[in-house]
Design an enzyme around this catalytic site. Structure first.
Site, mmCIF file in Angstrom:
data_model
loop_
_atom_site.group_PDB
_atom_site.id
_atom_site.type_symbol
_atom_site.label_atom_id
_atom_site.label_comp_id
_atom_site.label_asym_id
_atom_site.label_seq_id
_atom_site.Cartn_x
_atom_site.Cartn_y
_atom_site.Cartn_z
ATOM 1 N NE ARG A 1 -4.003 -2.102 0.245
ATOM 2 C CZ ARG A 1 -3.865 -3.192 -0.065
ATOM 3 N NH1 ARG A 1 -2.883 -3.458 -0.943
ATOM 4 N NH2 ARG A 1 -4.825 -4.064 -0.152
ATOM 5 C CG HIS B 1 -1.404 -0.286 -8.053
ATOM 6 N ND1 HIS B 1 -2.228 0.532 -7.388
ATOM 7 C CD2 HIS B 1 -1.743 -1.707 -7.861
ATOM 8 C CE1 HIS B 1 -2.793 -0.310 -6.256
ATOM 9 N NE2 HIS B 1 -2.435 -1.601 -6.546
ATOM 10 C CD GLU C 1 -1.830 3.600 -7.019
ATOM 11 O OE1 GLU C 1 -2.477 2.816 -7.673
ATOM 12 O OE2 GLU C 1 -0.972 3.299 -5.934
#
Length: 419
Positions: free
Chosen positions: A306, A353, A335
């Site tokens: 994360r 990602h 993000e």
């Protein structure tokens, strides 16, 4: 494990050749329309239950679950990559039985209330994590929330291993150098990186993904393992002990595994540190300027967990001040944005990602998300086993009559599938 999964996948593919593939037919006859001005692709137009899918999903099997459950499936084709709450509420409209949403969406009181008012009975996140979902808000409204565990383990661990090697051996830097025409000939000092063999890998979080990554690094590079987790992973420890005995039997130095009591111990000892922890109040900015300062000057820090687990601004400052320190990042604090300066750090390997981005995993996630929604709308109980591969790999005629993973099943008092 890997071989058995490969064998199961081959068997599954073979079985599908004799099964009717309603999803392929449905895709062939898909229509396009608009919902409150938003373009959607419609599958199984005559279905009695309306399910909204906020983004196109890979594979075909997920659609089979929803068609089999009698659902009219509407896939959003809005050009925005991240949908706003306003757009999602327009999509839901006045009648919506279920939704498959994305981790980039803010599923809290506003959206769950809109779903409830539209008659919604099910929501599933297309992700194993659900930090973007206020589960208690769904529970208040009696809406089950699904997620997609069990298909990301090896894929995510592989990406973390790829980031580790790319950072340690300076692969992206060398790639840019080569493509820009700067390579004029071999030099002894050109892009010298770190050898990982027989060094120490540290993991923070020894769950399924962390353990899979640890095995890859220990077996592939004969690294010793030091890890921090509130709970010991005895299975991982035993696995590495047995691998160490095998090496000893072959006349090689054995590897070792040790669980420590603090994050700081991992950071001080490890040549590579990979984060595999959940995101909560205790892990936000787990890696900050103080903890970066105690790491080795030439260490590699990897994050495929994360983004907010790392204070990204502090990391940028550390990368600039310590050119031999390297990192590999798949996730980011804000993000999709990066903190200023990160993109300019040549000692940072950054990817968008993609930890779960293998076809098997991404299509498996779609399958589980759809099976959650289809299961709830069909009145099925909730699966009560960790192994969810039957939903992904068994012939459609033999899949369990259950919803694979509902995170608030207990709070809602949902019936569990019998053993």
């Amino acid at each position: 494990m890997a071989f058995s999964r490969f064998a199961r996948t081959l068997a599954s593919l073979a079985s599908k050749q004799t099964e009717p593939s309603c999803s392929i037919a449905q895709r062939a006859f898909a229509t396009t329309t608009t919902v409150n001005g938003i373009p959607v692709e419609v599958h199984n137009e005559s279905g009695s239950k309306r399910v909204v899918v906020t983004k196109s999903l890979p594979g075909d099997r997920w659609l089979q679950y929803l068609v089999k459950a009698g659902c009219r499936v509407e896939v959003c084709k809005h050009p925005d990559i991240i949908l706003s709450n306003a757009i999602i509420k327009q999509l839901l409209g006045g009648k919506c039985d279920g939704v498959i949403g994305q981790l980039t969406e803010d599923w809290g009181s506003e959206l769950f209330e809109a779903l409830r008012q539209a008659g919604g009975k099910a929501y599933s996140n297309y992700a194993v994590g659900y930090n973007n979902v206020k589960v208690d808000e769904a529970t208040k409204r009696g809406i089950p929330v699904g997620n997609t565990p069990g298909v990301l383990t090896e894929t995510t661990a592989e990406l973390a291993a790829a980031l580790t090697l790319a950072a340690a051996r300076r692969v992206p830097e060398a790639d840019v150098f080569m493509r820009s025409g700067q390579y004029k000939g071999w030099l002894p000092t050109l892009f010298v990186g770190q050898l990982l063999q027989n060094k120490t890998v540290g993991i923070i979080g020894a769950g399924r993904i962390g353990a899979a990554y640890a095995r890859m690094m220990v077996e592939g590079h004969k690294m010793n393992l030091v890890y921090y987790d509130p709970y010991p992973n005895k299975q991982l420890e035993e696995y590495i002990r047995l691998y160490g005995e095998l090496l000893r039997h072959r006349g090689e130095p054995p590897v070792a595994c040790r669980r420590v009591e603090t994050v700081e111990e991992v950071l001080k000892e490890a040549d590579v540190v990979s984060l595999h922890c959940n995101l909560d109040a205790s892990t936000k900015h787990l890696i900050n300027s103080q903890r970066l300062a105690i790491m080795k000057k030439d260490a590699v820090l990897v994050n495929a967990a994360r983004g907010p687990c790392i204070d990204e601004a502090a990391l940028v400052a550390h990368l600039k001040a310590n050119p031999d320190f390297r990192c590999g990042l798949d996730v980011f604090e804000d993000e999709p944005a990066m903190k200023p300066g990160l993109a300019d750090c040549p000692n940072a390997v950054i990817v968008p990602h993609i930890a779960s981005a293998s076809l098997w995993t991404r299509s498996g996630m779609a399958t589980l998300a759809a099976a959650n929604v289809a299961g709830v709308l069909s009145g099925y109980p909730v699966w009560n086993k960790q192994d969810i591969l039957p939903f992904v790999e068994k012939p459609m005629t033999a899949v369990p009559a259950a919803a694979p993973s509902i995170v608030n099943a207990k709070e809602l008092g949902l019936k569990m599938a019998s053993d």
